[in-house]
Scaffold this active site. Structure first.
Site, PDB file in Angstrom:
ATOM      1  N   ARG A  57       0.812  -1.220   0.000  1.00 34.79           N
ATOM      2  CA  ARG A  57       0.000   0.000   0.000  1.00 34.79           C
ATOM      3  C   ARG A  57       0.843   1.267   0.000  1.00 34.79           C
ATOM      4  O   ARG A  57       0.512   2.247  -0.680  1.00 34.79           O
ATOM      5  CB  ARG A  57      -0.948  -0.009   1.199  1.00 34.79           C
ATOM      6  CG  ARG A  57      -2.009  -1.095   1.123  1.00 34.79           C
ATOM      7  CD  ARG A  57      -3.016  -0.934   2.233  1.00 34.79           C
ATOM      8  NE  ARG A  57      -4.001  -2.009   2.231  1.00 34.79           N
ATOM      9  CZ  ARG A  57      -5.025  -2.072   3.067  1.00 34.79           C
ATOM     10  NH1 ARG A  57      -5.195  -1.125   3.964  1.00 34.79           N
ATOM     11  NH2 ARG A  57      -5.870  -3.077   3.013  1.00 34.79           N
ATOM     12  N   ASP A 158     -15.624   9.593   8.157  1.00 35.20           N
ATOM     13  CA  ASP A 158     -14.584   8.586   8.011  1.00 35.20           C
ATOM     14  C   ASP A 158     -13.239   9.310   7.990  1.00 35.20           C
ATOM     15  O   ASP A 158     -13.160  10.474   7.578  1.00 35.20           O
ATOM     16  CB  ASP A 158     -14.763   7.773   6.732  1.00 35.20           C
ATOM     17  CG  ASP A 158     -14.069   6.425   6.801  1.00 35.20           C
ATOM     18  OD1 ASP A 158     -14.746   5.415   7.057  1.00 35.20           O
ATOM     19  OD2 ASP A 158     -12.832   6.387   6.622  1.00 35.20           O
TER      20      ASP A 158
END
Length: 290
Positions: A57, A158
């Site tokens: 990632r 979020d």
């Protein structure tokens, strides 16, 4: 706050040092620093076995900046505590696995809870991800409240700003939407045509009920105000240690109405973490002092 975004391009080989031979250098010390930084920034606890995921990632961020060593990338981050790159770093290590009406038993419970409410209903979805959960809540409001749903509001937050950007668009592959029953698909989605064939978008009356905003559950101040009829915090606490979980639950309590409901994920148990809530059943909690 989750998909299996482990897309490592090269399986690599294990070296005698226990490190993976890759085109970018991730040392044991680098991995330890990453674990500490994401814990400080977002409260996320990365286990030892997440090393492959971390490499795959964050490797994109290094290549984006023309770097070959994680040490250099992390040093730049630490030198610039307010840099925009912190957002990309956090987004990369945030998991987004979600679906419409996931853990479906919660939504009839929500409907029954709000059905006879006189005041406008307000609900906080604290891990909105790419939008499926808050839109499912909004659909439940429309199905349950009818015309009164226009007065309701879903606050959807979020920490992952990339996920929120997708959520605001409200556009999803039709394959994902087809999993819903046909009546809901017809009522709540628009089918894409032309360049949008294969996609579906939530209808304006659904998206109008949802307000998206970034929020870090570890931040000292939250840009929201209660009281809420319900708080959804599902499959988020599993990424935090018990101390962090307890702190967040303590902050939830004053934001809830006296009869408010707290929805947790199927693998989460708050009963032994906080005395502020008591289990009502089926991973649904109420205030302990109710």
């Amino acid at each position: 706050m989750t998909d299996q975004r482990e897309r490592g391009s090269d399986a690599g080989q294990w070296a005698s040092s226990g490190q993976i031979e890759r085109d970018l250098v991730l040392t044991d010390a680098d991995f330890a620093r990453i674990r500490e930084l994401i814990y400080q920034r977002a409260g996320i606890v990365l286990a030892e076995h997440k090393r492959e995921m971390v490499y795959s990632r964050l490797a994109k961020r290094l290549r984006h900046h023309g770097m070959t060593r994680f040490t250099d990338y992390l040093s730049r981050l630490e030198r610039q505590p307010d840099a925009k790159e912190w957002e990309a770093f956090t987004n990369a290590l945030t998991t987004n696995l979600t679906a419409f009406f996931r853990e479906s038993h919660h939504f009839p419970l929500l409907a029954e809870h709000i059905r006879h409410k006189q005041d406008p209903v307000t609900i906080w979805c604290s891990a909105a991800s790419t939008g499926e959960e808050p839109y499912s809540i909004a659909m439940t409001l429309l199905e349950t409240l009818g015309a009164k749903a226009s007065q309701a509001k879903v606050i959807a937050t979020d920490i992952d700003t990339d996920a929120l950007a997708k959520a605001r668009k409200g556009i999803y592959p039709q394959e994902q939407v087809r999993k819903l029953d046909e009546a809901r698909v017809k009522r709540f989605f628009q089918k894409g045509t032309g360049n949008h064939i294969g996609l579906a978008r939530v209808r304006p009356e659904v998206s109008a009920l949802v307000e998206f905003m970034p929020l870090n559950l570890l931040a000292p101040q939250w840009p929201i105000k209660g009281p809420f009829d319900a708080i959804f915090c599902r499959n988020v606490m599993i990424y935090f240690d018990k101390e962090t979980q307890a702190k967040i639950l303590k902050r939830f309590a004053p934001l809830m109405k006296q009869d408010g409901l707290l929805f947790a994920g199927h693998s989460e148990n708050f009963s032994y973490i906080s005395d502020a809530f008591k289990l009502r059943g089926q991973t649904v909690y109420t205030l302990a002092n109710k």
